[in-house]
Design an enzyme around this catalytic site. Structure first.
Site, PDB file in Angstrom:
ATOM      1  CE  LYS A 156      -3.029   6.040  -1.585  1.00  0.00           C
ATOM      2  NZ  LYS A 156      -3.967   7.054  -2.066  1.00  0.00           N
ATOM      3  CE1 TYR A 160      -3.129   3.055   0.773  1.00  0.00           C
ATOM      4  CE2 TYR A 160      -1.900   3.300   2.814  1.00  0.00           C
ATOM      5  CZ  TYR A 160      -2.810   3.789   1.896  1.00  0.00           C
ATOM      6  OH  TYR A 160      -3.388   5.004   2.110  1.00  0.00           O
ATOM      7  N   GLY A 187       3.946  -5.294  10.744  1.00  0.00           N
ATOM      8  CA  GLY A 187       4.207  -4.042  10.023  1.00  0.00           C
ATOM      9  C   GLY A 187       3.814  -2.777  10.760  1.00  0.00           C
TER      10      GLY A 187
HETATM   11  N1  UFG Z   1      -5.244  -1.156  16.437  1.00  0.00           N
HETATM   12  C1  UFG Z   1      -5.588  -2.038  17.451  1.00  0.00           C
HETATM   13  N2  UFG Z   1      -6.724  -2.768  17.308  1.00  0.00           N
HETATM   14  C2  UFG Z   1      -7.540  -2.668  16.232  1.00  0.00           C
HETATM   15  C3  UFG Z   1      -7.197  -1.759  15.206  1.00  0.00           C
HETATM   16  C4  UFG Z   1      -6.034  -1.017  15.338  1.00  0.00           C
HETATM   17  O1  UFG Z   1      -4.878  -2.170  18.436  1.00  0.00           O
HETATM   18  O2  UFG Z   1      -8.556  -3.382  16.170  1.00  0.00           O
HETATM   19  C5  UFG Z   1      -4.024  -0.353  16.583  1.00  0.00           C
HETATM   20  C6  UFG Z   1      -3.019  -0.589  15.475  1.00  0.00           C
HETATM   21  O3  UFG Z   1      -2.189  -1.684  15.793  1.00  0.00           O
HETATM   22  C7  UFG Z   1      -2.291   0.738  15.440  1.00  0.00           C
HETATM   23  C8  UFG Z   1      -3.347   1.752  15.852  1.00  0.00           C
HETATM   24  O4  UFG Z   1      -4.379   0.993  16.486  1.00  0.00           O
HETATM   25  O5  UFG Z   1      -1.283   0.747  16.398  1.00  0.00           O
HETATM   26  C9  UFG Z   1      -3.953   2.484  14.681  1.00  0.00           C
HETATM   27  O6  UFG Z   1      -4.341   1.532  13.711  1.00  0.00           O
HETATM   28  P1  UFG Z   1      -5.238   1.886  12.440  1.00  0.00           P
HETATM   29  O7  UFG Z   1      -5.450   0.615  11.692  1.00  0.00           O
HETATM   30  O8  UFG Z   1      -6.416   2.670  12.880  1.00  0.00           O
HETATM   31  O9  UFG Z   1      -4.323   2.866  11.619  1.00  0.00           O
HETATM   32  P2  UFG Z   1      -2.827   2.650  11.091  1.00  0.00           P
HETATM   33  O10 UFG Z   1      -1.962   3.507  11.931  1.00  0.00           O
HETATM   34  O11 UFG Z   1      -2.433   1.253  10.948  1.00  0.00           O
HETATM   35  O12 UFG Z   1      -3.014   3.116   9.604  1.00  0.00           O
HETATM   36  C10 UFG Z   1      -3.135   4.449   9.209  1.00  0.00           C
HETATM   37  C11 UFG Z   1      -3.947   4.551   7.955  1.00  0.00           C
HETATM   38  C12 UFG Z   1      -3.312   3.756   6.860  1.00  0.00           C
HETATM   39  C13 UFG Z   1      -1.936   4.248   6.671  1.00  0.00           C
HETATM   40  C14 UFG Z   1      -1.189   4.277   7.954  1.00  0.00           C
HETATM   41  C15 UFG Z   1       0.076   5.001   7.771  1.00  0.00           C
HETATM   42  O13 UFG Z   1      -5.225   4.070   8.205  1.00  0.00           O
HETATM   43  O14 UFG Z   1      -4.037   3.904   5.676  1.00  0.00           O
HETATM   44  O15 UFG Z   1      -1.901   4.955   8.953  1.00  0.00           O
HETATM   45  O16 UFG Z   1       0.985   4.637   8.703  1.00  0.00           O
HETATM   46  F1  UFG Z   1      -1.285   3.438   5.817  1.00  0.00           F
END
Ligand code: UFG
Length: 319
Positions: free
Chosen positions: A142, A138, A278
């Protein structure tokens, strides 16, 4: 300005479309509805259902003066198992869109890039000069489009801006997050509060952070919309600018869950699970560049404001 919004039926694209309309712009939304919703396209915008790959006749018809490009696949996990979809849609689709723009001499574009282009940061807050080493397809897809925009700016006099979003949250103009496959922390925690999910799994509590859970930089979708309106006229032909969009403040997963408890009054049960592959321990943006260049200043930086706005829109009646 007459603008085309690719991906305007999705969460961020629909909110920015509403902001463009209220700013007096004339908007056509192009969306294939693969993840978006036709009823999210704000009233006042013209809607055309088409994919990026079939965007040429739409641009020939609309003759936009600028394009805002939100249309993409954005599930990090799926991008690892089905990379072909990410290269096809995010990269191939963007190339088709840029060529469709060139064919009608439309050379102004604002592109939704991501913090995932940086990968695991060497230091936080992350500036735009930080190394870009995405850890998933992803982010790589981008980043490829960011590079594409640089070369189109140089070779074809495009005026381009890449906005690298960190964690977008909240709601605005009566529009919010509504994904068939929800992976994001705040909407999942709100589903627990709404009673449609039993508990939230916290992905790891052994990270090198104060409470052991991952830290992210949450930015309100309305502040993001402001940034798009500021970015649209900013670059000169031949220029590709890159701006991070975050608040510069990190909140841990635990702090987010606590904010959801405070706003909703629900206990939000938590189960501690394994780390998600990741996930960097900490992602916090330096948005100093866009603040200095464009005068962007977030108006809704409080975590509880973002959670409350999302909750007000999504909560079931009576809760
Ligand atoms: N998390 C949990 N439980 C869940 C969902 C998320 O503990 O059920 C945690 C994740 O591990 C992370 C944090 O919450 O530490 C935030 O997770 P999100 O999935 O909400 O967001 P991300 O940080 O993984 O992803 C966001 C954007 C992506 C982008 C990324 C860039 O949504 O599109 O930031 O780093 F790629």
């Amino acid at each position: 300005m007459r603008v085309l919004v690719a991906g305007g039926a999705g969460y961020i694209g629909s909110v920015v479309t509403a902001a463009l309309l209220s700013g007096g712009h004339e908007v056509t939304v192009l969306d294939d509805l693969s993840t978006g919703h036709a009823d999210a396209v704000p009233e006042g915008a013209t809607f055309v259902q088409a994919s990026l790959h079939d965007s040429a006749p739409v641009l020939a018809d609309v003759r936009p003066e600028a394009v805002l490009h939100f249309a993409a696949k954005s599930l990090v996990g799926v991008s690892q198992t089905q990379p072909e979809d990410y290269w096809h849609t995010n990269v191939g689709g963007s190339l088709a869109l840029l060529e469709a723009m060139r064919a009608v001499d439309c050379r102004r574009i604002v592109f939704s890039s991501t913090a995932a282009t940086y990968g695991e940061p060497e230091s936080v807050p992350i500036t735009e000069d930080a190394p870009t080493r995405p850890t998933n397809t992803y982010g790589a897809s981008k980043l490829a489009v960011d590079h594409m925009l640089t070369s189109y700016a140089v070779a074809h006099r495009f005026a381009a801006v890449s906005l690298r979003y960190f964690n977008v949250a909240g709601a605005g103009f009566g529009l919010g997050e509504r994904h068939a496959t929800e992976t994001h922390l705040i909407p999942i925690a709100l589903q627990v509060a709404a009673g449609t999910r039993e508990a939230i799994t916290v992905f790891g509590e052994d990270y090198p952070t104060p409470d052991g859970t991952c830290i992210r930089d949450y930015v309100h979708v309305l502040d993001l919309a402001d940034a798009h309106l500021l970015a649209l006229p900013a670059p000169a032909p031949g220029e590709h600018r890159v701006y991070n969009l975050g608040n510069g403040t990190g909140f841990s997963v635990q702090q987010v869950v606590d904010a959801v408890r405070e706003v909703t009054g629900h206990p939000v049960p938590v189960v501690v699970g394994a780390r998600r592959a990741g996930d960097p321990a900490q992602l916090v943006a330096s948005s100093a560049r866009i603040r200095a260049d464009l005068g962007w200043a977030p108006q809704h930086a409080e975590l509880t404001t973002m959670v409350r706005d999302a909750w007000e829109l999504s909560r079931p009646a009576g809760r």
